[in-house]
Design a protein around this motif. Structure first.
Motif, PDB file in Angstrom:
ATOM      1  N   ALA A 191       0.818  -1.211   0.000  1.00 45.61           N
ATOM      2  CA  ALA A 191       0.000   0.000   0.000  1.00 45.61           C
ATOM      3  C   ALA A 191       0.855   1.266   0.000  1.00 45.61           C
ATOM      4  O   ALA A 191       0.334   2.358  -0.202  1.00 45.61           O
ATOM      5  CB  ALA A 191      -0.925   0.008   1.213  1.00 45.61           C
ATOM      6  N   LEU A 192       2.145   1.112   0.224  1.00 43.40           N
ATOM      7  CA  LEU A 192       3.030   2.275   0.324  1.00 43.40           C
ATOM      8  C   LEU A 192       3.937   2.425  -0.895  1.00 43.40           C
ATOM      9  O   LEU A 192       4.951   3.106  -0.848  1.00 43.40           O
ATOM     10  CB  LEU A 192       3.872   2.154   1.600  1.00 43.40           C
ATOM     11  N   ASN A 193       3.532   1.817  -1.993  1.00 45.03           N
ATOM     12  CA  ASN A 193       4.284   1.907  -3.229  1.00 45.03           C
ATOM     13  C   ASN A 193       3.627   2.961  -4.124  1.00 45.03           C
ATOM     14  O   ASN A 193       2.549   2.727  -4.663  1.00 45.03           O
ATOM     15  CB  ASN A 193       4.316   0.548  -3.929  1.00 45.03           C
ATOM     16  N   GLY A 249      -3.726   3.010  -5.385  1.00 43.97           N
ATOM     17  CA  GLY A 249      -5.023   2.355  -5.297  1.00 43.97           C
ATOM     18  C   GLY A 249      -5.042   1.166  -4.364  1.00 43.97           C
ATOM     19  O   GLY A 249      -6.086   0.585  -4.121  1.00 43.97           O
ATOM     20  N   ILE A 250      -3.877   0.793  -3.836  1.00 43.50           N
ATOM     21  CA  ILE A 250      -3.816  -0.258  -2.828  1.00 43.50           C
ATOM     22  C   ILE A 250      -3.819   0.441  -1.478  1.00 43.50           C
ATOM     23  O   ILE A 250      -2.971   1.293  -1.208  1.00 43.50           O
ATOM     24  CB  ILE A 250      -2.558  -1.136  -2.982  1.00 43.50           C
ATOM     25  N   PHE A 251      -4.789   0.104  -0.646  1.00 42.37           N
ATOM     26  CA  PHE A 251      -4.901   0.703   0.670  1.00 42.37           C
ATOM     27  C   PHE A 251      -4.827  -0.393   1.726  1.00 42.37           C
ATOM     28  O   PHE A 251      -5.147  -1.549   1.451  1.00 42.37           O
ATOM     29  CB  PHE A 251      -6.221   1.481   0.804  1.00 42.37           C
ATOM     30  N   ALA A 252      -4.388  -0.011   2.921  1.00 48.48           N
ATOM     31  CA  ALA A 252      -4.270  -0.959   4.029  1.00 48.48           C
ATOM     32  C   ALA A 252      -4.951  -0.391   5.263  1.00 48.48           C
ATOM     33  O   ALA A 252      -4.827   0.799   5.559  1.00 48.48           O
ATOM     34  CB  ALA A 252      -2.800  -1.239   4.331  1.00 48.48           C
ATOM     35  N   GLY A 286      -2.709   4.654   2.111  1.00 44.89           N
ATOM     36  CA  GLY A 286      -2.392   4.228   0.755  1.00 44.89           C
ATOM     37  C   GLY A 286      -2.223   5.417  -0.172  1.00 44.89           C
ATOM     38  O   GLY A 286      -2.554   6.548   0.184  1.00 44.89           O
ATOM     39  N   TYR A 287      -1.713   5.142  -1.364  1.00 45.15           N
ATOM     40  CA  TYR A 287      -1.509   6.183  -2.374  1.00 45.15           C
ATOM     41  C   TYR A 287      -2.724   6.299  -3.282  1.00 45.15           C
ATOM     42  O   TYR A 287      -3.277   5.293  -3.732  1.00 45.15           O
ATOM     43  CB  TYR A 287      -0.276   5.877  -3.235  1.00 45.15           C
ATOM     44  N   SER A 288      -3.095   7.505  -3.581  1.00 46.87           N
ATOM     45  CA  SER A 288      -4.229   7.811  -4.449  1.00 46.87           C
ATOM     46  C   SER A 288      -3.902   7.487  -5.909  1.00 46.87           C
ATOM     47  O   SER A 288      -2.794   7.750  -6.373  1.00 46.87           O
ATOM     48  CB  SER A 288      -4.560   9.301  -4.329  1.00 46.87           C
TER      49      SER A 288
END
Length: 190
Positions: free
Chosen positions: A51-53, A58-61, A110-112
């Motif tokens: 989620a931190l890439n 779009g990957i959230f944790a 996460g990143y938008s």
């Protein structure tokens, strides 16, 4: 090696503080300062790295705390609905930290996909909370939204936590987040 890690942690904390001080000079903040939140986590052995890439937005944790046989743990669940990870907090340094995961033991990070950077939100419905109810959020079917089962609002994680469906109201409570490549810091101190 431990000395180097400590120096990196201190430099990271100083950078976060300076960034937030500069940002606070621009008027009203998007970040909550009303609710306590503090999380500092070494991500090197956790699925939270997904989620931190910034190259895979779009990957959230969801991050929560629990106890397993009396040992404090950090639990991570990705928005794919499948991937989970539990990290036991066992070192002396870790056990001395006081994690405060938002209002009611939960933050989402996460990143938008819209290029808006790294988001950290409280995992509590702000509109139910404003009426005195503590209602945690769950992943919606499209996995980039979270839904309140009480008021039926859905919130768009990619778009600043705004309401995507349901009655008008407050957007998700947001906290400051910074990721150094190995350390995640989420807090609300400005």
């Amino acid at each position: 090696m431990k000395y180097r890690h400590s120096i990196i942690m201190m430099i990271t904390a100083a950078c976060v503080t300076m960034t937030m001080l500069l940002a606070s000079c621009n008027g009203e903040s998007e970040y909550s300062s009303q609710h306590e939140c503090y999380f500092l986590f070494d991500t090197s052995t956790s699925i939270i790295k997904n989620a931190l890439n910034p190259l895979a937005p779009g990957i959230f944790a969801r991050i929560t705390q629990s106890q397993q046989n009396g040992i404090p743990c950090v639990e991570i669940q990705l928005n794919d609905g499948i991937s989970k990870d539990t990290t036991k907090i066992t070192t002396a340094k870790e056990t001395q930290r006081k994690y405060v995961l938002g209002i009611y033991n939960g933050i989402i990070v996460g990143y938008s996909t819209l290029g808006n950077g790294l988001y950290a939100f409280d995992n509590l419905c702000p509109n139910c909370y404003n009426t005195g109810r503590y209602q945690q959020l769950s992943w919606d079917n499209n996995r980039t939204r979270v839904k309140c089962s009480k008021c039926q609002r859905t919130y768009d994680l990619n778009n600043g936590g705004i309401i995507a469906t349901g009655e008008q109201g407050a957007k998700l409570i947001r906290y400051m987040a910074q990721y150094t490549g190995s350390v995640l810091i989420i807090h609300n101190k400005q």
